[in-house]
Every structure is written in C-alpha cells, then in structure tokens.
Scaffold this active site. Structure first.
Site, PDB file in Angstrom:
ATOM      1  N   HIS A  17       0.841  -1.211   0.000  1.00 56.83           N
ATOM      2  CA  HIS A  17       0.000   0.000   0.000  1.00 56.83           C
ATOM      3  C   HIS A  17       0.873   1.257   0.000  1.00 56.83           C
ATOM      4  CE1 HIS A  17      -3.158  -2.570   2.300  1.00 56.83           C
ATOM      5  NE2 HIS A  17      -3.665  -2.324   1.099  1.00 56.83           N
ATOM      6  N   LYS A  41     -16.243  -6.571   6.448  1.00 55.84           N
ATOM      7  CA  LYS A  41     -15.178  -7.328   7.124  1.00 55.84           C
ATOM      8  C   LYS A  41     -14.970  -6.695   8.502  1.00 55.84           C
ATOM      9  CE  LYS A  41     -12.763  -6.891   2.691  1.00 55.84           C
ATOM     10  NZ  LYS A  41     -11.647  -6.175   2.064  1.00 55.84           N
ATOM     11  N   ARG A  90      -1.801  -6.252  -7.931  1.00 57.45           N
ATOM     12  CA  ARG A  90      -0.703  -7.137  -7.538  1.00 57.45           C
ATOM     13  C   ARG A  90      -0.459  -8.237  -8.563  1.00 57.45           C
ATOM     14  NH1 ARG A  90      -3.442  -8.362  -1.895  1.00 57.45           N
ATOM     15  NH2 ARG A  90      -5.107  -8.480  -3.424  1.00 57.45           N
ATOM     16  N   SER A 127      -3.194  -7.624   3.292  1.00 58.37           N
ATOM     17  CA  SER A 127      -3.401  -7.347   4.717  1.00 58.37           C
ATOM     18  C   SER A 127      -3.865  -8.612   5.434  1.00 58.37           C
ATOM     19  CB  SER A 127      -4.458  -6.251   4.891  1.00 58.37           C
ATOM     20  OG  SER A 127      -4.012  -5.043   4.348  1.00 58.37           O
TER      21      SER A 127
HETATM   22  O1  PNS Z   1      -8.644  -2.546   0.591  1.00 60.72           O
HETATM   23  P1  PNS Z   1      -9.923  -3.088   0.005  1.00 60.72           P
HETATM   24  O2  PNS Z   1     -10.767  -3.744   1.062  1.00 60.72           O
HETATM   25  O3  PNS Z   1      -9.675  -3.983  -1.179  1.00 60.72           O
HETATM   26  O4  PNS Z   1     -10.719  -1.782  -0.542  1.00 60.72           O
HETATM   27  C1  PNS Z   1     -11.952  -1.945  -1.192  1.00 60.72           C
HETATM   28  C2  PNS Z   1     -12.632  -0.591  -1.487  1.00 60.72           C
HETATM   29  C3  PNS Z   1     -12.721   0.252  -0.233  1.00 60.72           C
HETATM   30  C4  PNS Z   1     -11.825   0.155  -2.507  1.00 60.72           C
HETATM   31  C5  PNS Z   1     -14.037  -0.949  -2.032  1.00 60.72           C
HETATM   32  O5  PNS Z   1     -14.654  -1.824  -1.142  1.00 60.72           O
HETATM   33  C6  PNS Z   1     -14.930   0.253  -2.241  1.00 60.72           C
HETATM   34  O6  PNS Z   1     -14.724   1.040  -3.152  1.00 60.72           O
HETATM   35  N1  PNS Z   1     -15.943   0.394  -1.380  1.00 60.72           N
HETATM   36  C7  PNS Z   1     -16.924   1.486  -1.465  1.00 60.72           C
HETATM   37  C8  PNS Z   1     -18.297   0.975  -1.912  1.00 60.72           C
HETATM   38  C9  PNS Z   1     -18.595   1.277  -3.368  1.00 60.72           C
HETATM   39  O7  PNS Z   1     -18.406   2.363  -3.858  1.00 60.72           O
HETATM   40  N2  PNS Z   1     -19.086   0.235  -4.096  1.00 60.72           N
HETATM   41  C10 PNS Z   1     -19.486   0.373  -5.482  1.00 60.72           C
HETATM   42  C11 PNS Z   1     -18.332   0.294  -6.460  1.00 60.72           C
HETATM   43  S1  PNS Z   1     -18.105  -1.295  -7.031  1.00 60.72           S
END
Ligand code: PNS
Length: 158
Positions: A17, A41, A90, A127
C-alpha cells in the site's frame, strides 16, 4: 491541480500500500488516501488506529491527506474533487474484480480509475495474509512498516 484518491481498508497498511501511495505522491499534486469505515469485514484495527498507522508512513510525503469514508467511493471522490481513483494491482487475479469496480464507478459518475502495478516483491502481499502470519507467530518484517509490525505483535499477542 491533479488529485488522486487511493481507497482501501488498510487493515493494516502494508508496504505494498505504502509503495502505491508513494508513487502516486510523486505523480499527482495531491493524494487523498481514504479508509473505508464500517466494512462488512470486521477489522483488526480501529478506524483511528488505521488512520494513525497511515499517518506515520505518509506524513513525510508532504502531499498526502488522509480521510475516512462510508458509502459509495464515487461520492467520496466527488467530495474531495478527485480527478482519478488509483488502485494497486498485484497480479492478474486482482484484475477481474478491479476492472469491474472501475467500470461500475465509471458508470456511476464517469470517474477515471488508474492502476499502479505493485512492486514484484509485494505481489503476493495482502493485509489478510499479514494478519494471519502474525497471529500464528510468523515474521512480517519487511512486509509492513516497522510501526505496523509492532502494532500487529501487540494486537495478535505474537
Ligand atoms: O482494501 P480493500 O478492502 O480492497 O478496498 C476496497 C474498497 C474500499 C476500494 C471498495 O470496497 C470500495 O470502493 N468500497 C466502497 C463501496 C462502493 O463504492 N461500491 C461500489 C463500487 S463497485
């Protein structure tokens, strides 16, 4: 002024990150790292702890701001005037999911998503894997910043 939004759960932030954020910091005028709150989560670290861990790593970069968000990412992007969303990739296994999220976000608001290829040495890093290794007593040295390593040891009792 160009603004990149780098979203994630960051539970906890890894060196993968931090590498993506650092490279955004070198390319964009302003980088806003947004930590997702109330994820389905159950996080190991609180929102405040994740913010503090990111602050320690990002403060030296100078143009990186930290925030938290709930709800749609595109709404967060609009509220900070982001030009792009940046995600780390990744491996090819990340691509399907990231591509569909990028396309959904584009459909919702028209925002552009850009992908940064993570350093190969962090290609396997996540993570959740770091948390599991730490919980089971393994070393995560070199995979997370030293202050995160300490916090993991404390939290997992390893
Ligand atoms: O580190 P992560 O858990 O992979 O991050 C995921 C994240 C926060 C980028 C994703 O869950 C997100 O964008 N959540 C916000 C909800 C949203 O906008 N959903 C619709 C788009 S698909």
């Amino acid at each position: 002024m160009s603004t990149a939004l780098v979203p994630g759960s960051f539970d906890p932030p890894t060196n993968g990150h931090i590498d993506v954020i650092a490279r955004c910091s070198a390319v964009f005028d302003r980088v806003v790292v947004a930590i997702l709150l109330n994820s389905t989560k159950k996080p190991l670290f609180t929102d405040e702890e994740r913010l503090a861990m990111l602050a320690t790593s990002c403060d030296p970069m100078g143009n990186v701001e930290l925030t938290t968000f709930e709800g749609l990412l595109v709404d967060q992007a609009a509220s900070i005037d982001a030009d792009v969303i940046v995600k780390g990739l990744r491996a090819i296994s990340d691509f399907d999911y990231e591509l569909s999220m990028a396309q959904m976000n584009r459909n919702l608001s028209g925002i552009v998503t850009m992908f940064v290829a993570t350093k190969p040495e962090f290609g396997y890093l996540s993570s959740s894997m770091v948390k599991e290794v730490s919980r089971l007593g393994g070393s995560v040295s070199g995979l997370v910043p030293p202050h995160v390593e300490e916090a993991l040891k404390e939290r997992t009792g390893s």
